[in-house]
Write an enzyme that holds these catalytic residues in place. Structure first.
Site, PDB file in Angstrom:
ATOM      1  N   ALA A  91      30.931  55.059  42.046  1.00  0.00           N
ATOM      2  CA  ALA A  91      30.588  54.178  40.930  1.00  0.00           C
ATOM      3  C   ALA A  91      31.227  54.716  39.654  1.00  0.00           C
ATOM      4  O   ALA A  91      31.640  55.873  39.604  1.00  0.00           O
ATOM      5  CB  ALA A  91      29.079  54.147  40.780  1.00  0.00           C
ATOM      6  N   GLY A 137      29.865  54.764  46.149  1.00  0.00           N
ATOM      7  CA  GLY A 137      30.064  53.319  46.251  1.00  0.00           C
ATOM      8  C   GLY A 137      31.312  52.976  47.056  1.00  0.00           C
ATOM      9  O   GLY A 137      31.368  51.921  47.706  1.00  0.00           O
ATOM     10  N   GLU A 140      30.312  52.950  50.470  1.00  0.00           N
ATOM     11  CA  GLU A 140      29.436  51.797  50.711  1.00  0.00           C
ATOM     12  C   GLU A 140      30.256  50.524  50.928  1.00  0.00           C
ATOM     13  O   GLU A 140      29.914  49.680  51.746  1.00  0.00           O
ATOM     14  CB  GLU A 140      28.437  51.641  49.565  1.00  0.00           C
ATOM     15  CG  GLU A 140      27.478  52.836  49.524  1.00  0.00           C
ATOM     16  CD  GLU A 140      26.460  52.733  48.415  1.00  0.00           C
ATOM     17  OE1 GLU A 140      26.824  53.047  47.270  1.00  0.00           O
ATOM     18  OE2 GLU A 140      25.311  52.342  48.681  1.00  0.00           O
ATOM     19  N   GLU A 160      25.808  61.100  45.568  1.00  0.00           N
ATOM     20  CA  GLU A 160      24.847  60.620  44.562  1.00  0.00           C
ATOM     21  C   GLU A 160      23.724  61.606  44.297  1.00  0.00           C
ATOM     22  O   GLU A 160      23.207  61.710  43.180  1.00  0.00           O
ATOM     23  CB  GLU A 160      24.235  59.277  44.999  1.00  0.00           C
ATOM     24  CG  GLU A 160      25.189  58.096  44.990  1.00  0.00           C
ATOM     25  CD  GLU A 160      25.985  57.941  46.274  1.00  0.00           C
ATOM     26  OE1 GLU A 160      25.979  58.881  47.099  1.00  0.00           O
ATOM     27  OE2 GLU A 160      26.617  56.890  46.454  1.00  0.00           O
TER      28      GLU A 160
END
Ligand code: NAD
Length: 696
Positions: A91, A137, A140, A160
């Site tokens: 992210a 991310g 993901e 994270e």
């Protein structure tokens, strides 16, 4: 070969340039091209960035692109990255900084989930082609594709947790249902990445290949020739609540040992999420949003995000430049041996000199052990060992771009070494010292080129401690400092720029903390209680155990030096410390210090009283006070260097964001008053530094 294919691919994409999506808009971050099989290759090339991150604009564009593809489905969709560094680094962490509105966070996450769900639902083969970093991310997004093809250099992970968070784009649900959930949870709880081969073994990727075979692998996937990873037997077993509950209990016990839940809530939140909703993918994704939003607003997450940016700040000081081709290290002891090993691991040719053969042999043996632990391929290990050359006669000096001196802490000895090597060094080469306490002004006296003499203060153990203090003195040249910072960057270390002053930054700030603990011990407080006061505050180890780890001889030496050199009240080293040093009970290295040591662990009593609330203040506030003095005196240039230096050089409670961030959060005035109260009770060494009054 790989590079050629890579640049050809980039050129091909560049030729096709940005394309409007179905709504006619032009994408700033994505490019798309159709290959001869009708497969769309969607390439992320985030604007004005060296690495891809999932910022809001990247996600919005992806949403638009997916909408277009739903209307006109290609034969398949490949997602890859145009950045050399990797697929997607995660992210955009800037988005997380300073957020206070949980509802806004949840709305943003719901949008992100909708985009990723949309990708997952696309009714064509979707293939993530992964090289380099594929983190957070990024992973993901890859998990929402039906297939993942990794290049050999890929490294996949969920970091994270290091920010006090867990995955937030559906990754908790997708990872735990794709692969063995215990493996998935371990990845998410530790934040550790796995390399391509391991990822394949886990079932996280479907194929691993070289760049030149990627187009063929994609064609094979689209033709249905490569089976996709599917929910394994173990994942299905964990659909059952009682099995998860049992495992969750064990995970919680393990996580609590590593990071106290009161300070680090994310591991517990992640385990709760899996335990409670692991059998229900849809619900787990919804609850993931709630949990992520809760965590993001905690002080812990915000401080760990600060730590992320402190690291970036220090990294940015490591100016780019070519790495030194040849490093020569003098002194193959604890530090020199490990510095040499690390330089060789990072690709530099190293000659390692010592006056005796024995330390050279030991250093090479230690290097082989280290490489065995951290290396992923026997070729990489062999090459690093080949680059590390024992050099009993010091012949390497003449070819070296940088000479690092790491002989014992004695100014005369160091002077003799410099007198010997400086005439043989090649023009322009840098001479560096690893001294931890001798002023560089003393050491530079008599040098032919003081402008090319710097301090490079590494921390022990070199392979694990991220900080290097880059120490300036009054005669150093800016080019040498730049070269030293660049060298630190090439070593994957964080340079903290400091001025030559007693103890520099880290040792100076740490010493009042260590000596303060000794005084408490002298007053009769059990050592376990003192250490508990510090670890409950959030320090990785208590000061008594740390003193044993550093070596009581070194603690005493640095303490006395600082007392002598600094015009500031510093605790007197207690008599029992001198006696221990005299008796040779130096700590972990001798098996006996303030604690007895067994198998590298301090042996502690378990029935000691808990610490009083005042104890943490007595330990920590003198450290904060010294940091303020260091800032006021300009020994370190700014608060970021001090907070980063103390976190990456000593492990200072990261969830507190650094000593000055902690003081700021508690209130500078309130810390000053607490120091005054301690001064009235315990004496001058708690006197607040005048610098407190200028902080805002
Ligand atoms: P050490 O005693 O473990 O190693 C010193 C090595 O230098 C020995 O192998 C010795 O044989 C060699 N040596 C002595 N005289 C020499 C000469 N004339 N020529 C070549 N080699 C010679 O010491 P260390 O702990 O590695 O410390 C080295 C330096 O690093 C010191 O300045 C120390 O202050 C600094 N330092 C130490 C630590 C630590 O934790 N030990 C941390 C940071 C910095």
């Amino acid at each position: 070969m790989q590079d050629k294919v890579w640049s050809a691919l980039k050129e091909r994409d560049m030729e096709r340039g940005p394309r409007p999506d179905a709504s006619g808009s032009v994408w700033e971050n994505w490019r798309m091209a159709l290959d001869s099989n009708g497969v769309a290759w969607l390439t992320l090339d985030k604007k004005d960035a060296s690495a891809n991150t999932l910022s809001e604009d990247v996600m919005r564009e992806l949403d638009g692109i997916l909408a277009g593809l739903e209307r006109n489905p290609p034969k398949g969709l490949v997602i890859r990255s145009a950045k050399e560094s990797g697929f997607i680094a995660g992210a955009d962490i800037n988005q997380f900084k300073g957020v206070t509105d949980a509802e806004a966070v949840k709305a943003a996450l719901r949008f992100g989930h909708a985009v990723v769900d949309r990708l997952e639902a696309l009714p064509v083969p979707t293939i993530a082609v992964i090289h380099g970093y594929c983190l957070g991310g990024g992973l993901e997004i890859a998990l929402a594709c039906k297939y993942r093809i990794a290049r050999n250099d890929a490294s996949l992970g969920f970091p994270e947790i290091l920010l006090g968070l867990h995955p937030g784009l559906g990754g908790t649900a997708r990872a735990t249902t794709l692969i063995d959930p215990v493996e998935a949870m371990t990845m998410m709880l530790t934040g550790k990445s796995v390399h391509a081969k391991k990822a394949k073994a886990l079932g996280l990727v479907d194929a691993v290949t070289e760049e030149r075979h990627i187009a063929t692998a994609v064609a094979a996937v689209v033709k249905g020739e490569i089976p996709s990873a599917h929910q394994g037997l173990r994942a299905r077993v964990f659909d059952l609540g009682p099995t998860r509950a049992l495992l969750a209990k064990r995970m919680r016990a393990e996580a609590d040992k590593k990071a106290p839940p009161a300070h680090y809530p994310a591991p517990g939140a992640l385990i709760d999420l899996w335990e409670n909703f692991g059998g229900d993918r849809r619900r787990m994704k919804q609850e993931e949003i709630e949990s992520f939003a809760r965590l993001l607003l905690t002080d812990t997450a915000q401080n760990l995000i600060r730590v992320f940016f402190l690291r970036e700040h220090l990294k940015s000081l490591a100016v780019k430049g070519t790495p030194p081709a040849h490093v020569h290290v003098i002194g193959a002891g604890v530090m020199g041996g490990d510095i040499a090993a690390w330089c060789a691991w990072r690709g530099m040719n190293v000659t390692l000199a010592d006056m005796k053969a024995e330390p050279l042999g030991k250093a090479v043996k230690r290097a082989a052990e280290l490489y065995g632990k951290i290396g992923h391929s026997s070729i990489a290990i062999r090459d690093a060992l080949d680059r590390l050359v024992p050099d009993l006669h010091g012949d390497g000096v003449k070819g070296a771009d940088i000479v690092i001196e790491a002989v014992p802490e004695n100014a005369d000895l160091k002077h003799r070494i410099y007198a010997d090597v400086q005439a043989r060094m090649k023009p322009g080469a840098i001479l560096a010292t690893n001294t931890s306490s001798i002023p560089l002004e003393t050491l530079r006296a008599g040098l032919l080129h003081p402008d090319r003499f710097v301090g490079l203060h590494f921390f022990n153990p070199v392979s694990r401690m991220q900080l290097i203090e880059v120490v300036a003195h009054d005669g150093v040249g800016e080019d040498a400092l730049k070269a030293a910072r660049s060298f630190a960057g090439h070593l994957d270390r964080l340079p903290a720029s400091v001025k030559s002053a007693p103890g520099f930054l880290v040792n100076r700030a740490l010493t009042p903390y260590l000596l303060g603990a000794m005084l408490m011990l002298g007053e009769g407080t059990p050592k376990e209680t003192i250490d508990a006061a510090a670890t409950q505050f959030g320090m990785p180890v208590g000061p008594i155990e740390l003193a044993d780890q550093v070596g009581l001889d070194i603690c005493l030496e640095v303490g006395e030096m600082l007392k002598r050199e600094l015009d500031q009240p510093m605790p007197e080293a207690p008599a029992f410390l001198r006696e221990k040093v005299k008796a040779g009970d130096l700590g972990r290295k001798t098996g006996q210090g303030l604690y007895p040591w067994k198998d590298g662990q301090a042996v502690k009593a378990s029935d000691t009283p808990p610490p009083s609330p005042e104890m943490a203040d007595r330990l920590i506030l003198p450290l904060l006070n010294t940091c303020v003095a260091i800032l006021r005196e300009g020994v370190a240039p700014d608060e970021e260097t001090i907070d980063g230096g103390m976190i990456f050089g000593t492990g200072f409670a990261p969830f507190r964001g650094g000593p000055l961030a902690y003081a700021r959060a508690r209130g500078f005035e309130s810390v000053k008053q607490a120091l005054e109260a301690l001064q009235a009770k315990y004496g001058e060494r708690f006197r607040p530094d005048p610098g407190w009054d200028t902080l805002s």
